[in-house]
Enzyme design. Structure first.
Site, PDB file in Angstrom:
ATOM      1  N   LYS A  68       0.991  -1.090  -0.134  1.00  0.00           N
ATOM      2  CA  LYS A  68      -0.049   0.139  -0.164  1.00  0.00           C
ATOM      3  C   LYS A  68       0.930   1.349   0.091  1.00  0.00           C
ATOM      4  CE  LYS A  68      -3.993   1.898   0.520  1.00  0.00           C
ATOM      5  NZ  LYS A  68      -3.745   2.784  -0.798  1.00  0.00           N
ATOM      6  N   LYS A  92       5.377   2.173   8.378  1.00  0.00           N
ATOM      7  CA  LYS A  92       3.975   2.969   8.833  1.00  0.00           C
ATOM      8  C   LYS A  92       3.200   2.121   8.794  1.00  0.00           C
ATOM      9  CE  LYS A  92       3.676   6.847   6.551  1.00  0.00           C
ATOM     10  NZ  LYS A  92       3.308   7.543   5.175  1.00  0.00           N
ATOM     11  N   LYS A 104       5.222   2.342  -2.972  1.00  0.00           N
ATOM     12  CA  LYS A 104       5.141   3.523  -3.441  1.00  0.00           C
ATOM     13  C   LYS A 104       5.325   3.702  -4.835  1.00  0.00           C
ATOM     14  CE  LYS A 104       4.717   7.553  -1.147  1.00  0.00           C
ATOM     15  NZ  LYS A 104       3.957   7.849   0.002  1.00  0.00           N
ATOM     16  N   THR A 188      -4.782  12.598   7.069  1.00  0.00           N
ATOM     17  CA  THR A 188      -3.719  12.896   7.459  1.00  0.00           C
ATOM     18  C   THR A 188      -3.343  14.003   8.324  1.00  0.00           C
ATOM     19  OG1 THR A 188      -3.070  12.166   5.043  1.00  0.00           O
ATOM     20  CG2 THR A 188      -1.134  12.864   6.474  1.00  0.00           C
ATOM     21  N   ASN A 219      -2.376  20.198   1.196  1.00  0.00           N
ATOM     22  CA  ASN A 219      -3.679  19.368   1.671  1.00  0.00           C
ATOM     23  C   ASN A 219      -3.296  19.171   3.057  1.00  0.00           C
ATOM     24  OD1 ASN A 219      -5.524  17.678   2.299  1.00  0.00           O
ATOM     25  ND2 ASN A 219      -5.034  15.928   0.961  1.00  0.00           N
ATOM     26  N   SER A 356      -7.295   5.116   4.120  1.00  0.00           N
ATOM     27  CA  SER A 356      -7.234   4.405   3.101  1.00  0.00           C
ATOM     28  C   SER A 356      -7.718   3.024   3.189  1.00  0.00           C
ATOM     29  CB  SER A 356      -5.824   4.453   2.485  1.00  0.00           C
ATOM     30  OG  SER A 356      -5.658   5.415   1.490  1.00  0.00           O
TER      31      SER A 356
END
Ligand code: GLU
Length: 427
Positions: A68, A92, A104, A188, A219, A356
């Site tokens: 992910k 993470k 990524k 986030t 953001n 997510s």
């Protein structure tokens, strides 16, 4: 020769290994990515010419679940950066106990130079190029630097076209109408807010006495600045890529956000209803913002912002890492010596990938949650994992960063050992 970003990322693993008993097999498995893909993406430009962009996707480790991680569009994207970011995603996801590995992706491009149609063709072209490498049970992309819900929408549409069926769970961070989760965009920033709120009593700090500077007003930077300002922290400085604004008295962040959304310009303003006036402020560069004498410094831009060159000039007491990798390992050592505590990226910015995960769960079950349900579950997870990492740091007398890695490593090594270790085969 200077160290690569991945060498730096790997140093964190080496630091953590010294504080935890894990098998040699686990260490060996975590040293290198599972699979790395580099692709050329041909894009027809609006003027008829053909341009080829370089794209990357790295699946670092999938021992805890499908991989992910986001996709970034930035001119400096390269394999070293994407590999490092995929490594950080692995830790993470484990640090906050999500059933995912880390990945990524990225494209070396300045998206601001493309028209909307060119950007759509590039986004679809990227998915065409990596389609065999991804999927809801394999690897699930999401937004990252300079990508957003609109881009994820094009991407999931392209992937579904290739598969000849709707595949909403293959990409997260989508528009709500395409199966996105309510609360994902703010997640986030909100996750980081829940983490700092959990830490404040442990640090014996009061919001109204706490000054904050935020580097980066995208953001995530804007969301954390707004959440902290609304909760009563004194946000005295914010910056975007062009520079920053500072006011000792504190800035009115909701007004700055409102002004930016309606005019696309970044100004120190105070707005009443729809009338905004410029307020007294100083301007400063991004470097100066990092060196301000504040309680909490929040780097929310890119990696490598605090290095061995400026770590000795940092005057903040605490650093809340919302960007991925903003503090280098060499800077970590200087900051630790100087008594500056760093709250690490793999915990602090994990709220995005947590929601997510909620989006992926909702897509797979076909049952959608309310904003309250999403935020309650996010809060529960951020508070629990922040407290656990704090306890590890206290018990072992190590930094919060090393504690976060130790915490994640324990979970990763359990997953690795469960598949059979050397001692198992030696019996
Ligand atoms: N790009 C975000 C991160 O670095 C989110 C990733 C995701 O949602 O998969 O954590």
């Amino acid at each position: 020769m200077s160290e690569s970003l991945f060498d730096q990322a790997s140093e964190r693993l080496a630091d953590a290994i010294a504080h935890v008993h894990i098998s040699e097999d686990a260490i060996e498995r975590l040293k290198s990515p599972k699979a790395s893909l580099q692709v050329s993406i041909p894009v027809r430009m609006d003027n008829g010419t053909l341009k080829v962009f370089q794209g990357y996707r790295v699946r670092y480790n999938d021992l805890r679940g499908p991989t992910k991680g986001g996709i970034r569009f930035h001119p400096k994207v390269n394999m070293d950066e994407v590999t490092s970011l995929a490594f950080w995603m692995t830790f993470k996801c484990a640090a906050v106990n999500l059933p995912f590995g880390g990945a990524k992706g990225g494209v070396a491009v300045d998206p601001k130079q493309l028209s909307k149609f060119e950007l759509e063709r590039l986004s679809r072209g990227y998915i065409d190029a990596i389609a065999d490498f991804m999927g809801a049970d394999v690897d699930i992309p999401a937004p990252d630097v300079q990508t957003n819900a609109t881009i994820m929408g094009w991407m999931v549409d392209e992937y579904s076209t290739i598969q000849r069926k709707l595949c909403p769970a293959a990409i997260t961070g989508k528009p709500l109408t395409m199966g996105g989760s309510i609360g994902r965009e703010a997640a986030t920033g909100l996750g980081a807010f829940f983490a700092i709120e959990t830490l404040m009593p442990l640090l014996k700090m009061e919001r109204s006495q706490t000054t904050v500077a935020v580097q980066g007003f995208g953001n995530v930077g804007a969301a954390i600045a707004e959440a902290m300002s609304k909760a009563g922290y004194r946000v005295v400085a914010v910056s975007d890529s062009k520079g920053g604004i500072y006011s000792k008295k504190g800035l009115d962040i909701p007004s700055i956000v409102h002004y930016k959304n309606s005019t696309r310009s970044f100004q120190a303003v105070y707005c009443q209803d729809s009338v905004c006036n410029i307020v007294e402020h100083d301007t400063l560069s991004n470097e100066e913002l990092l060196e301000l004498d504040v309680d909490i410094l929040v780097p929310a831009a890119l990696e490598n912002q605090i290095t061995e060159h400026n770590a000795h000039k940092i005057r903040a007491k605490y650093i809340l890492e919302i960007a991925n990798g903003p503090v280098t390992p060499a800077a970590d050592k200087i900051l630790e010596r100087r008594g500056i505590m760093v709250f690490p990226d793999i915990l602090i910015n994990a709220g995005g990938v947590t929601v997510s995960y909620f989006e992926w769960v909702q897509n797979r079950s076909g049952f959608y949650w309310t904003l309250e349900e999403v935020n309650d579950r996010l809060k529960q997870s951020m508070v629990t994992e922040t407290l656990r990492i704090w306890e590890v740091a206290q018990q072992k007398q190590i930094s919060m960063r090393t504690a976060a890695y130790v915490h994640a490593l324990t979970r990763l090594s359990d997953a690795i050992d469960a598949k059979g270790t050397r001692s198992y085969y030696a019996q």
